[in-house]
Write a protein that holds these residues in place. Structure first.
Motif, PDB file in Angstrom:
ATOM      1  N   CYS A  24     -18.355  54.106  -4.111  1.00  0.00           N
ATOM      2  CA  CYS A  24     -19.114  55.077  -4.891  1.00  0.00           C
ATOM      3  C   CYS A  24     -18.312  55.486  -6.127  1.00  0.00           C
ATOM      4  N   PRO A  25     -18.974  55.936  -7.176  1.00  0.00           N
ATOM      5  CA  PRO A  25     -18.255  56.413  -8.356  1.00  0.00           C
ATOM      6  C   PRO A  25     -17.264  57.504  -7.973  1.00  0.00           C
ATOM      7  N   ASP A  26     -16.092  57.470  -8.577  1.00  0.00           N
ATOM      8  CA  ASP A  26     -15.066  58.462  -8.250  1.00  0.00           C
ATOM      9  C   ASP A  26     -15.554  59.876  -8.509  1.00  0.00           C
ATOM     10  N   GLU A  27     -16.219  60.063  -9.610  1.00  0.00           N
ATOM     11  CA  GLU A  27     -16.682  61.409  -9.952  1.00  0.00           C
ATOM     12  C   GLU A  27     -17.989  61.307 -10.720  1.00  0.00           C
ATOM     13  N   VAL A  28     -19.047  61.866 -10.138  1.00  0.00           N
ATOM     14  CA  VAL A  28     -20.338  61.924 -10.817  1.00  0.00           C
ATOM     15  C   VAL A  28     -20.496  63.323 -11.393  1.00  0.00           C
ATOM     16  N   LYS A  29     -20.744  63.401 -12.672  1.00  0.00           N
ATOM     17  CA  LYS A  29     -20.858  64.699 -13.320  1.00  0.00           C
ATOM     18  C   LYS A  29     -22.109  65.416 -12.842  1.00  0.00           C
ATOM     19  N   VAL A  30     -21.918  66.574 -12.230  1.00  0.00           N
ATOM     20  CA  VAL A  30     -23.048  67.373 -11.764  1.00  0.00           C
ATOM     21  C   VAL A  30     -23.138  68.635 -12.608  1.00  0.00           C
ATOM     22  N   GLN A  31     -24.229  69.364 -12.431  1.00  0.00           N
ATOM     23  CA  GLN A  31     -24.386  70.613 -13.169  1.00  0.00           C
ATOM     24  C   GLN A  31     -23.246  71.568 -12.804  1.00  0.00           C
ATOM     25  N   GLU A  32     -22.694  72.232 -13.798  1.00  0.00           N
ATOM     26  CA  GLU A  32     -21.476  73.014 -13.594  1.00  0.00           C
ATOM     27  C   GLU A  32     -21.667  74.221 -12.684  1.00  0.00           C
ATOM     28  N   THR A  33     -22.851  74.791 -12.666  1.00  0.00           N
ATOM     29  CA  THR A  33     -23.120  75.946 -11.809  1.00  0.00           C
ATOM     30  C   THR A  33     -24.351  75.680 -10.961  1.00  0.00           C
ATOM     31  N   PHE A  34     -24.472  76.423  -9.861  1.00  0.00           N
ATOM     32  CA  PHE A  34     -25.626  76.255  -8.974  1.00  0.00           C
ATOM     33  C   PHE A  34     -26.071  77.601  -8.444  1.00  0.00           C
ATOM     34  N   ASP A  35     -27.369  77.881  -8.585  1.00  0.00           N
ATOM     35  CA  ASP A  35     -27.970  79.121  -8.102  1.00  0.00           C
ATOM     36  C   ASP A  35     -28.961  78.764  -6.994  1.00  0.00           C
ATOM     37  N   ALA A  36     -28.563  78.989  -5.753  1.00  0.00           N
ATOM     38  CA  ALA A  36     -29.390  78.588  -4.606  1.00  0.00           C
ATOM     39  C   ALA A  36     -30.730  79.317  -4.592  1.00  0.00           C
ATOM     40  N   ASP A  37     -30.729  80.575  -4.966  1.00  0.00           N
ATOM     41  CA  ASP A  37     -31.978  81.341  -4.964  1.00  0.00           C
ATOM     42  C   ASP A  37     -32.979  80.767  -5.961  1.00  0.00           C
ATOM     43  N   ARG A  38     -32.507  80.382  -7.124  1.00  0.00           N
ATOM     44  CA  ARG A  38     -33.405  79.810  -8.130  1.00  0.00           C
ATOM     45  C   ARG A  38     -33.852  78.400  -7.732  1.00  0.00           C
ATOM     46  N   GLY A  98     -14.753  75.795  -1.850  1.00  0.00           N
ATOM     47  CA  GLY A  98     -14.055  75.841  -3.128  1.00  0.00           C
ATOM     48  C   GLY A  98     -14.851  75.345  -4.317  1.00  0.00           C
ATOM     49  N   ARG A  99     -16.115  74.910  -4.099  1.00  0.00           N
ATOM     50  CA  ARG A  99     -16.916  74.404  -5.209  1.00  0.00           C
ATOM     51  C   ARG A  99     -17.994  75.400  -5.582  1.00  0.00           C
ATOM     52  N   THR A 100     -18.238  75.528  -6.873  1.00  0.00           N
ATOM     53  CA  THR A 100     -19.311  76.400  -7.370  1.00  0.00           C
ATOM     54  C   THR A 100     -20.325  75.612  -8.185  1.00  0.00           C
ATOM     55  N   ASP A 101     -20.110  74.286  -8.292  1.00  0.00           N
ATOM     56  CA  ASP A 101     -21.045  73.474  -9.060  1.00  0.00           C
ATOM     57  C   ASP A 101     -22.213  73.027  -8.184  1.00  0.00           C
ATOM     58  N   ALA A 102     -23.022  72.089  -8.698  1.00  0.00           N
ATOM     59  CA  ALA A 102     -24.247  71.672  -8.003  1.00  0.00           C
ATOM     60  C   ALA A 102     -24.043  70.452  -7.117  1.00  0.00           C
ATOM     61  N   GLY A 103     -22.849  70.304  -6.545  1.00  0.00           N
ATOM     62  CA  GLY A 103     -22.621  69.275  -5.542  1.00  0.00           C
ATOM     63  C   GLY A 103     -22.769  69.887  -4.163  1.00  0.00           C
ATOM     64  N   LEU A 104     -23.747  69.440  -3.385  1.00  0.00           N
ATOM     65  CA  LEU A 104     -24.044  70.022  -2.074  1.00  0.00           C
ATOM     66  C   LEU A 104     -23.807  69.023  -0.945  1.00  0.00           C
ATOM     67  N   ILE A 105     -23.654  69.558   0.258  1.00  0.00           N
ATOM     68  CA  ILE A 105     -23.611  68.750   1.480  1.00  0.00           C
ATOM     69  C   ILE A 105     -24.951  68.951   2.179  1.00  0.00           C
ATOM     70  N   VAL A 133     -31.352  64.241  -8.928  1.00  0.00           N
ATOM     71  CA  VAL A 133     -30.396  64.236  -7.815  1.00  0.00           C
ATOM     72  C   VAL A 133     -29.893  62.817  -7.546  1.00  0.00           C
ATOM     73  N   TYR A 134     -28.592  62.694  -7.339  1.00  0.00           N
ATOM     74  CA  TYR A 134     -27.979  61.395  -7.031  1.00  0.00           C
ATOM     75  C   TYR A 134     -27.180  61.505  -5.737  1.00  0.00           C
TER      76      TYR A 134
END
Length: 219
Positions: A24-38, A98-105, A133-134
């Protein structure tokens, strides 16, 4: 089923389109912030990888996101498969430690752990209209992997100019994905309006006129 058998089954389903003879790509650029409620609420699937194993043959695919009291997210995916009828599955999602960006599990089989690696990468979303989403999973270290991509919308349809803008983003962020050979459009016809709780089981019968109207609405 053993892990080896599961991997073999997955390879059989994905080999034609999404099998990558590299990691897989070492690092896929995701959105810097993520708001779960929105991000919560209903998303309609507009485009997906055509060999996504658990969505083969499905139409009317939606994803419902609900934020829980512990700030994790409940994900309920549903769709319609000819001959089998309506079906759905529930998953849990959270941000890695430790992550605040839009990378989720996201995990459909057990509660995800904060130490797990993000497997649901939101490349870009404006929360109100679209989400790109990727996902990629290594199978054998740096030598074999499978990846998938989705374009989601708050509406059942997406115009061509908007789609072209999203395509430009995809080609820049994940140029090795192979969008043109791997993607398919998910049909969101008028019969998709039925609420999941009241959807009839078994195949949907539509008249030729209804099918024609649906086809026109997708163009």
């Amino acid at each position: 089923m053993s892990k080896l058998v599961s991997v073999a089954a997955g390879l059989a389903l994905t080999a034609e389109a999404t099998l990558r003879f590299k990691g897989c790509p070492d690092e896929v650029k995701v959105q810097e912030t993520f708001d779960a409620d929105r991000y919560s609420g209903t998303w309609f699937e507009i485009v997906r990888d055509k060999w996504t194993p658990y969505e083969l043959g499905q139409t009317c695919v939606t994803a419902q996101y609900t934020v829980r009291e512990d700030n994790s997210i409940e994900v309920f995916n549903s769709g319609y498969t000819p001959l089998l009828g309506w079906g759905g599955g529930t998953a849990s999602a959270l941000q890695p430690e430790g992550r605040t960006d839009a990378g989720l599990i996201v995990n459909f089989y057990e509660e995800p752990k904060p130490t797990d690696v993000a497997n649901y990468r939101i490349i870009e979303t404006d929360y109100d209209n679209y989400s790109i989403v990727y996902s990629c999973e290594d199978i054998f270290a740096d030598y074999l992997s499978i990846d998938f991509l989705w374009i989601l919308s708050r509406e059942r349809t997406m115009d061509d100019m908007t789609m072209l803008g999203h395509l430009d983003t995809i080609l820049k962020v994940v140029p090795d994905y192979g969008f043109f050979e791997n993607h398919m459009v998910c049909h969101q016809g008028s019969y998709c309006d039925t609420p999941y709780e009241t959807r009839p089981q078994g195949p949907i019968m539509t008249t030729e006129k209804e099918q024609g109207d649906d086809d026109k609405s997708d163009k």
